[in-house]
Design an enzyme around this catalytic site. Structure first.
Site, short mmCIF file in Angstrom:
data_model
loop_
_atom_site.label_atom_id
_atom_site.label_comp_id
_atom_site.label_asym_id
_atom_site.label_seq_id
_atom_site.Cartn_x
_atom_site.Cartn_y
_atom_site.Cartn_z
NE ARG A 180 0.39 11.46 -2.63
CZ ARG A 180 -0.64 10.80 -2.11
NH1 ARG A 180 -1.41 10.02 -2.86
NH2 ARG A 180 -0.93 10.93 -0.85
CG HIS A 238 -10.43 3.48 1.02
ND1 HIS A 238 -9.35 4.28 1.28
CD2 HIS A 238 -11.48 4.10 1.60
CE1 HIS A 238 -9.73 5.32 2.00
NE2 HIS A 238 -11.02 5.25 2.20
CG ASP A 244 -2.64 4.55 3.54
OD1 ASP A 244 -2.42 4.95 2.39
OD2 ASP A 244 -3.68 4.84 4.17
CG HIS A 265 -2.06 0.85 1.19
ND1 HIS A 265 -3.29 0.51 1.71
CD2 HIS A 265 -2.22 2.09 0.67
CE1 HIS A 265 -4.14 1.48 1.51
NE2 HIS A 265 -3.52 2.47 0.89
O1 DOR Z 1 -5.05 8.92 4.40
C1 DOR Z 1 -5.10 8.48 3.27
N1 DOR Z 1 -4.38 9.03 2.28
N2 DOR Z 1 -5.89 7.42 3.00
C2 DOR Z 1 -6.11 7.02 1.75
O2 DOR Z 1 -6.83 6.07 1.57
C3 DOR Z 1 -5.52 7.75 0.61
C4 DOR Z 1 -4.27 8.41 1.02
C5 DOR Z 1 -3.75 9.40 0.00
O3 DOR Z 1 -3.71 9.08 -1.19
O4 DOR Z 1 -3.32 10.48 0.41
#
Ligand code: DOR
Length: 433
Positions: free
Chosen positions: A67, A181, A307, A63
């Site tokens: 970007r 999600h 994440d 995860h």
């Molecule tokens: O906090 C989060 N940021 N949760 C997510 O599911 C997406 C992620 C993001 O892409 O910034």
């Protein structure tokens, strides 16, 4: 044995080997991208000292938000992969909430191509729906043909029951995994943190645990209906952990992960309105944190996944309810897990490595990752000194962003070397190249 007998070889010397088969001491010789010998007193051209270290299959992150394309000011594939290498990872699975979304063969190809220049193995998930808009199924088959094994709209959950059912039927035919999600937007829209005592005190919109749990419940039901393999992303509540335990006990082919922040931090961290602590799903209560830890220890939660969600300092300086959710994780996950889970008495070092390496590798069908440390296997290894304690700083490490919620925290366990596809990409804590 003389050096010339082993041209271009590396030996990892003096460590304790830990893999799915157990623990033993030994040196590991690597050549041509593979492990060529495991034993005592091995030599090679280059020696990486592993005295006092654990030598594990490389960590695998299920995860990672890299970007790129679209938000390179926050992270690139190159910088995210560098952070991952420093964190002991030899492979990451990129999330598809880029701009554009990774929802077609052409974007998958672009990401994989950029990934080839990175320090570690960059693989990607694909979106379940076109543009992650939850309305129309993405061309999963053409992405699966390129080796995509995991599909997700991460950043959002698929809201439509009917569309999710269809996605599961389609995924079953393709032999791929759907990663959800879990967030029912009807309950989370307009919220900034967990609903409870702290959201009331702070006057911020609160999201109830049920926003996550209703979707966990629905997807367990749909997995039962369709037979699909479903992976639950970043589980954050005690209720979710309980439902997953029951669904697994009933024999469903489901898996689940937890993020380091959900076994480390609580909603009380939001008390100063510092948006570094804003994340989706939100930081929960201490009893949820305890349940996540227990879920990891029992194996209900199969994987620790970061994440890793880089956001620029400017965006994280916005007011709490306007700032984007997410926090960095790749360079901290292993040390946080040793500190919170092993030192907390819930798990052993080997249990933690299982949740960070071979179990996530299996979930993502990464055939060359998480493998036993044995002759003939691809040389993807993490060498960590479990005795080093260090203080997490606010630099953000190799990431382009600095949204670190652990600043000032003392943690145990420091990655010394990372070897990916036979190359030493981190030596003595320094990224190479
Ligand atoms: O906090 C989060 N940021 N949760 C997510 O599911 C997406 C992620 C993001 O892409 O910034």
């Amino acid at each position: 044995m003389t050096e010339s007998q082993f041209p271009d070889s590396i030996v990892i010397k003096g460590g304790k080997l830990v893999d799915a088969g157990g623990e033993r001491s030994g040196d590991v010789r690597i050549s041509g991208g593979q492990i060529v010998a495991v034993g005592e007193d091995l030599d090679a051209d280059r020696v990486l000292d592993a005295g006092g270290c654990l030598v594990s299959p490389g960590l695998v992150d299920l995860h990672t938000h890299l970007r790129e394309p679209g938000s390179e000011e926050a992270e690139t594939i190159e910088t995210g992969a560098r952070a991952a290498a420093l964190g002991g990872y030899t492979a990451v699975l990129a999330m598809p909430n880029t701009k554009p979304a990774i929802d077609s063969a052409s974007v998958v190809k672009d990401v994989l191509e950029l990934g080839r220049a990175a320090l570690i193995d960059v693989q990607t998930s694909g979106a379940i729906t076109v543009g992650r808009n939850g309305e129309q199924l993405a061309p999963m088959a053409e992405m699966a043909d390129l080796g995509v094994h995991v599909f997700t709209d991460d950043g959002s959950g698929v809201q439509s029951d009917a569309l999710m059912r269809r996605a599961m039927e389609y995924a079953t035919g393709l032999g791929v995994t759907l990663a959800q999600h879990c967030e029912v937007t009807a309950l989370s829209a307009g919220t900034a943190m967990n609903e409870g005592e702290w959201s009331t005190k702070l006057g911020l919109g609160g999201q109830p645990a049920e926003a996550e749990e209703l979707m966990v419940m629905r997807d367990i039901a749909l997995a039962r209906l369709t037979g699909a393999r479903v992976h639950f992303l970043h589980m954050s509540t005690a209720g979710s952990v309980d439902m997953i335990a029951a669904a697994k006990a009933s024999g469903l082919p489901i898996t689940a992960e937890a993020a380091p922040h959900h076994f480390t931090l609580t909603d009380a961290c939001c008390a100063t309105y510092d948006a570094t602590f804003k994340v989706h799903p939100p930081l929960r209560t201490s009893s949820d944190v305890d349940a996540v830890k227990a879920g990891l220890a029992s194996g209900t939660l199969d994987a620790i996944a970061t994440d890793h969600a880089p956001h620029t300092p400017e965006s994280k300086e916005l007011p709490f309810d306007e700032a984007p959710p997410g926090m960095l994780g790749l360079e901290y996950a292993l040390a946080l897990a040793f500190t919170e889970l092993v030192d907390g008495g819930a798990m052993t070092d080997a249990d933690v490595l299982a949740r960070l390496s071979w179990q996530p590798a299996a979930i993502a069908s990464m055939a060359e990752q998480g493998r036993p440390i044995a002759v003939g296997e691809a040389a993807n290894l993490c060498i960590v000194d479990p005795s080093v304690t260090w203080i997490i700083d606010d630099s953000g490490g190799a990431s382009r962003s600095r949204n670190v919620p652990y600043v000032g925290r003392a943690v145990r366990g420091k990655v010394r070397h990372t070897v990916c596809a036979g190359e030493a990409v981190v030596i003595d804590g320094e990224a190479q190249g």
